[in-house]
Motif scaffolding. Structure first.
Motif, PDB file in Angstrom:
ATOM      1  N   GLU A  13      81.100  41.314  57.783  1.00 48.64           N
ATOM      2  CA  GLU A  13      79.985  40.945  58.661  1.00 48.64           C
ATOM      3  C   GLU A  13      79.823  39.438  58.774  1.00 48.64           C
ATOM      4  O   GLU A  13      79.495  38.912  59.844  1.00 48.64           O
ATOM      5  CB  GLU A  13      78.701  41.574  58.108  1.00 48.64           C
ATOM      6  N   TRP A  14      80.027  38.726  57.659  1.00 54.80           N
ATOM      7  CA  TRP A  14      79.862  37.271  57.614  1.00 54.80           C
ATOM      8  C   TRP A  14      81.164  36.636  57.131  1.00 54.80           C
ATOM      9  O   TRP A  14      81.884  37.212  56.311  1.00 54.80           O
ATOM     10  CB  TRP A  14      78.744  36.876  56.642  1.00 54.80           C
ATOM     11  N   ASN A  15      81.449  35.425  57.619  1.00 54.59           N
ATOM     12  CA  ASN A  15      82.519  34.624  57.043  1.00 54.59           C
ATOM     13  C   ASN A  15      81.956  33.968  55.782  1.00 54.59           C
ATOM     14  O   ASN A  15      81.182  33.009  55.867  1.00 54.59           O
ATOM     15  CB  ASN A  15      83.007  33.572  58.031  1.00 54.59           C
ATOM     16  N   GLU A  16      82.326  34.498  54.627  1.00 57.43           N
ATOM     17  CA  GLU A  16      81.787  33.983  53.367  1.00 57.43           C
ATOM     18  C   GLU A  16      82.607  32.812  52.822  1.00 57.43           C
ATOM     19  O   GLU A  16      82.280  32.263  51.781  1.00 57.43           O
ATOM     20  CB  GLU A  16      81.705  35.115  52.339  1.00 57.43           C
ATOM     21  N   ASP A  17      83.660  32.435  53.542  1.00 54.67           N
ATOM     22  CA  ASP A  17      84.398  31.211  53.231  1.00 54.67           C
ATOM     23  C   ASP A  17      83.655  30.012  53.809  1.00 54.67           C
ATOM     24  O   ASP A  17      82.802  30.155  54.689  1.00 54.67           O
ATOM     25  CB  ASP A  17      85.792  31.240  53.851  1.00 54.67           C
ATOM     26  N   ALA A  34      81.416  35.165  47.348  1.00 47.86           N
ATOM     27  CA  ALA A  34      81.469  36.599  47.047  1.00 47.86           C
ATOM     28  C   ALA A  34      80.050  37.126  46.915  1.00 47.86           C
ATOM     29  O   ALA A  34      79.209  36.532  46.233  1.00 47.86           O
ATOM     30  CB  ALA A  34      82.256  36.858  45.766  1.00 47.86           C
ATOM     31  N   THR A  35      79.795  38.244  47.559  1.00 45.37           N
ATOM     32  CA  THR A  35      78.459  38.824  47.575  1.00 45.37           C
ATOM     33  C   THR A  35      78.097  39.424  46.216  1.00 45.37           C
ATOM     34  O   THR A  35      78.940  40.001  45.535  1.00 45.37           O
ATOM     35  CB  THR A  35      78.369  39.896  48.671  1.00 45.37           C
ATOM     36  N   SER A  36      76.843  39.294  45.846  1.00 39.69           N
ATOM     37  CA  SER A  36      76.358  39.833  44.571  1.00 39.69           C
ATOM     38  C   SER A  36      76.385  41.360  44.588  1.00 39.69           C
ATOM     39  O   SER A  36      76.411  41.988  45.647  1.00 39.69           O
ATOM     40  CB  SER A  36      74.930  39.348  44.317  1.00 39.69           C
ATOM     41  N   LEU A  37      76.368  41.942  43.401  1.00 43.49           N
ATOM     42  CA  LEU A  37      76.356  43.402  43.294  1.00 43.49           C
ATOM     43  C   LEU A  37      75.025  43.979  43.755  1.00 43.49           C
ATOM     44  O   LEU A  37      74.970  45.034  44.373  1.00 43.49           O
ATOM     45  CB  LEU A  37      76.613  43.822  41.843  1.00 43.49           C
ATOM     46  N   HIS A  38      73.928  43.302  43.429  1.00 47.61           N
ATOM     47  CA  HIS A  38      72.611  43.749  43.859  1.00 47.61           C
ATOM     48  C   HIS A  38      72.378  43.266  45.286  1.00 47.61           C
ATOM     49  O   HIS A  38      72.512  42.068  45.563  1.00 47.61           O
ATOM     50  CB  HIS A  38      71.522  43.199  42.938  1.00 47.61           C
ATOM     51  N   PRO A  39      72.051  44.133  46.199  1.00 47.98           N
ATOM     52  CA  PRO A  39      71.905  43.742  47.603  1.00 47.98           C
ATOM     53  C   PRO A  39      70.897  42.607  47.775  1.00 47.98           C
ATOM     54  O   PRO A  39      69.812  42.634  47.203  1.00 47.98           O
ATOM     55  CB  PRO A  39      71.424  45.029  48.273  1.00 47.98           C
ATOM     56  N   PHE A  40      71.293  41.605  48.547  1.00 52.68           N
ATOM     57  CA  PHE A  40      70.384  40.494  48.875  1.00 52.68           C
ATOM     58  C   PHE A  40      70.709  40.038  50.285  1.00 52.68           C
ATOM     59  O   PHE A  40      71.877  39.976  50.673  1.00 52.68           O
ATOM     60  CB  PHE A  40      70.558  39.324  47.903  1.00 52.68           C
ATOM     61  N   ARG A  41      69.671  39.712  51.028  1.00 53.78           N
ATOM     62  CA  ARG A  41      69.855  39.147  52.351  1.00 53.78           C
ATOM     63  C   ARG A  41      68.933  37.947  52.510  1.00 53.78           C
ATOM     64  O   ARG A  41      67.768  37.974  52.114  1.00 53.78           O
ATOM     65  CB  ARG A  41      69.544  40.182  53.441  1.00 53.78           C
ATOM     66  N   GLY A  42      69.471  36.881  53.102  1.00 54.67           N
ATOM     67  CA  GLY A  42      68.690  35.691  53.358  1.00 54.67           C
ATOM     68  C   GLY A  42      67.795  35.868  54.573  1.00 54.67           C
ATOM     69  O   GLY A  42      67.748  36.934  55.192  1.00 54.67           O
ATOM     70  N   PRO A  43      67.094  34.805  54.963  1.00 54.84           N
ATOM     71  CA  PRO A  43      66.129  34.893  56.075  1.00 54.84           C
ATOM     72  C   PRO A  43      66.769  35.274  57.399  1.00 54.84           C
ATOM     73  O   PRO A  43      66.101  35.806  58.290  1.00 54.84           O
ATOM     74  CB  PRO A  43      65.509  33.488  56.127  1.00 54.84           C
ATOM     75  N   ASN A  44      68.055  34.999  57.554  1.00 52.23           N
ATOM     76  CA  ASN A  44      68.769  35.388  58.770  1.00 52.23           C
ATOM     77  C   ASN A  44      69.785  36.487  58.496  1.00 52.23           C
ATOM     78  O   ASN A  44      70.797  36.599  59.177  1.00 52.23           O
ATOM     79  CB  ASN A  44      69.461  34.162  59.377  1.00 52.23           C
ATOM     80  N   GLU A  46      71.729  36.740  55.919  1.00 53.70           N
ATOM     81  CA  GLU A  46      72.953  36.248  55.291  1.00 53.70           C
ATOM     82  C   GLU A  46      73.197  36.953  53.958  1.00 53.70           C
ATOM     83  O   GLU A  46      72.260  37.280  53.235  1.00 53.70           O
ATOM     84  CB  GLU A  46      72.874  34.733  55.021  1.00 53.70           C
ATOM     85  N   THR A  47      74.458  37.136  53.624  1.00 54.75           N
ATOM     86  CA  THR A  47      74.819  37.679  52.317  1.00 54.75           C
ATOM     87  C   THR A  47      74.775  36.581  51.261  1.00 54.75           C
ATOM     88  O   THR A  47      74.812  35.386  51.567  1.00 54.75           O
ATOM     89  CB  THR A  47      76.237  38.267  52.355  1.00 54.75           C
ATOM     90  N   GLY A  48      74.741  37.002  49.997  1.00 49.66           N
ATOM     91  CA  GLY A  48      74.758  36.039  48.906  1.00 49.66           C
ATOM     92  C   GLY A  48      76.040  35.225  48.883  1.00 49.66           C
ATOM     93  O   GLY A  48      76.026  34.026  48.553  1.00 49.66           O
ATOM     94  N   GLY A  49      77.165  35.840  49.229  1.00 44.76           N
ATOM     95  CA  GLY A  49      78.433  35.115  49.261  1.00 44.76           C
ATOM     96  C   GLY A  49      78.435  34.020  50.302  1.00 44.76           C
ATOM     97  O   GLY A  49      78.905  32.898  50.060  1.00 44.76           O
ATOM     98  N   TYR A  50      77.892  34.314  51.466  1.00 46.36           N
ATOM     99  CA  TYR A  50      77.787  33.301  52.524  1.00 46.36           C
ATOM    100  C   TYR A  50      76.890  32.156  52.069  1.00 46.36           C
ATOM    101  O   TYR A  50      77.228  30.976  52.228  1.00 46.36           O
ATOM    102  CB  TYR A  50      77.230  33.934  53.792  1.00 46.36           C
ATOM    103  N   LEU A  51      75.751  32.492  51.490  1.00 54.48           N
ATOM    104  CA  LEU A  51      74.812  31.455  51.050  1.00 54.48           C
ATOM    105  C   LEU A  51      75.416  30.588  49.955  1.00 54.48           C
ATOM    106  O   LEU A  51      75.234  29.362  49.940  1.00 54.48           O
ATOM    107  CB  LEU A  51      73.516  32.105  50.569  1.00 54.48           C
ATOM    108  N   ALA A  52      76.165  31.200  49.037  1.00 56.61           N
ATOM    109  CA  ALA A  52      76.776  30.427  47.949  1.00 56.61           C
ATOM    110  C   ALA A  52      77.723  29.375  48.488  1.00 56.61           C
ATOM    111  O   ALA A  52      77.636  28.181  48.128  1.00 56.61           O
ATOM    112  CB  ALA A  52      77.525  31.370  46.999  1.00 56.61           C
ATOM    113  N   SER A  53      78.642  29.774  49.354  1.00 53.00           N
ATOM    114  CA  SER A  53      79.624  28.812  49.860  1.00 53.00           C
ATOM    115  C   SER A  53      78.954  27.743  50.721  1.00 53.00           C
ATOM    116  O   SER A  53      79.354  26.572  50.695  1.00 53.00           O
ATOM    117  CB  SER A  53      80.739  29.528  50.638  1.00 53.00           C
ATOM    118  N   GLN A  54      77.916  28.129  51.461  1.00 51.48           N
ATOM    119  CA  GLN A  54      77.232  27.151  52.311  1.00 51.48           C
ATOM    120  C   GLN A  54      76.426  26.142  51.492  1.00 51.48           C
ATOM    121  O   GLN A  54      76.383  24.945  51.821  1.00 51.48           O
ATOM    122  CB  GLN A  54      76.323  27.875  53.306  1.00 51.48           C
ATOM    123  N   VAL A  55      75.785  26.583  50.426  1.00 48.32           N
ATOM    124  CA  VAL A  55      75.036  25.667  49.558  1.00 48.32           C
ATOM    125  C   VAL A  55      75.969  24.608  48.967  1.00 48.32           C
ATOM    126  O   VAL A  55      75.663  23.408  48.963  1.00 48.32           O
ATOM    127  CB  VAL A  55      74.322  26.443  48.424  1.00 48.32           C
TER     128      VAL A  55
END
Length: 285
Positions: A13-17, A34-44, A46-55
């Motif tokens: 769904e998201w480019n997590e690179d 890489a997305t966390s095991l426990h489901p999380f979504r950002g304000p838009n 976003e997956t945790g993996g996407y947020l990690a690489s972007q931060v």
């Protein structure tokens, strides 16, 4: 110096690179979230993996010369990891729970006149090519031994008659989930996760530029695939030779087409139809 860069979404769904390009500091890198095991979504959403690489990307690209005057690349990675932890805490993530963490692999370089500094975490890779055509793998895929067991189970599933990727995924999912508990431990692998003890597992160093022709940084989505039942391949040799003979974008396009012809991941055992693909190909003039 000529720099070719790509960051292409896979079948998720998201480019997590993400790609790091701080030209002022000659700081370049690739990230594989890489997305966390426990489901999380950002304000838009976003997956945790996407947020990690972007931060991490945003921190490294925000740096100015005065920010890094007394810091080496290891220290920059540690600081980026701290930023990641702060962002997770601000989002309400319980950072003591490995299953909840947003994570990312990283390969990072800084180019100086006579040498290259590098830092690496996880399975992002750095390869040097010299004027005589010889290759030098600067980094080590620190996740390969972890993936090996899961891929073996995947192949056993195919041999037992499972022919749908979704069913094969359910077969290996428990092993992959279990492996998350090994992040940044001696029994597992290194990954940027906000955990302070990542600092003990960062690989870093310096190579000189004598006879250095080019540098390649890639996420594992660009790794060539081994055919089931076929002879093992030298991933780095094949990858680098293919890009040298074509372009980064041309190689990625070829790999995407190969993956689309094997949507159930039977001929080339792997966990996704197409993983995100990010690379930087630097050729020194």
């Amino acid at each position: 110096m000529h720099v070719e860069k790509i960051s292409l979404p896979g079948s998720g769904e998201w480019n997590e690179d993400a790609l790091v390009d701080n030209e002022q500091l000659h700081l370049f890198g690739v990230l594989d979230g890489a997305t966390s095991l426990h489901p999380f979504r950002g304000p838009n959403n976003e997956t945790g993996g996407y947020l990690a690489s972007q931060v991490i990307k945003q921190y490294l690209e925000s740096l100015q010369a005065e920010d890094v005057a007394d810091l080496d690349l290891k220290q920059l990675v540690v600081q980026a990891n701290i930023r990641l932890r702060e962002k997770m805490e601000a989002a309400g993530i319980h950072t003591s729970d490995k299953g909840a963490l947003w994570t990312s692999s990283l390969a990072l370089i800084r180019i100086e006149d006579n040498y290259i500094d590098y830092a690496q975490v996880g399975d992002c890779m750095i390869v040097a090519v010299y004027q005589d055509g010889s290759l030098r793998t600067i980094s080590r895929d620190q996740v390969a031994h972890i993936d090996l067991e899961s891929k073996h189970i995947w192949e056993q599933g195919i041999e037992n008659g499972i022919v749908k990727r979704e069913d094969l995924w359910e077969l290996v999912k428990p092993i992959i989930l279990q492996n998350k508990s090994k992040m940044n431990t001696m029994a597992g692998y290194s990954v940027m996760s906000g955990e302070p003890h990542l600092a003990e597992f960062i690989e870093y160093g310096r190579i000189n530029r004598i006879q250095l022709k080019s540098l390649l940084l890639v996420t594992d989505g660009l790794f060539p695939h081994t055919e089931r039942g076929g002879e093992p391949i030298d991933v780095i040799q094949e990858l680098t030779t293919s890009i040298t003979n074509s372009t980064l974008a041309g190689y990625a396009d070829w790999l995407f087409n190969l993956e689309l012809d094997d949507k159930d991941c039977l001929r080339y055992p792997r966990f996704k139809v197409s993983d995100d693909k990010t690379g930087i190909w630097i050729q020194f003039e």
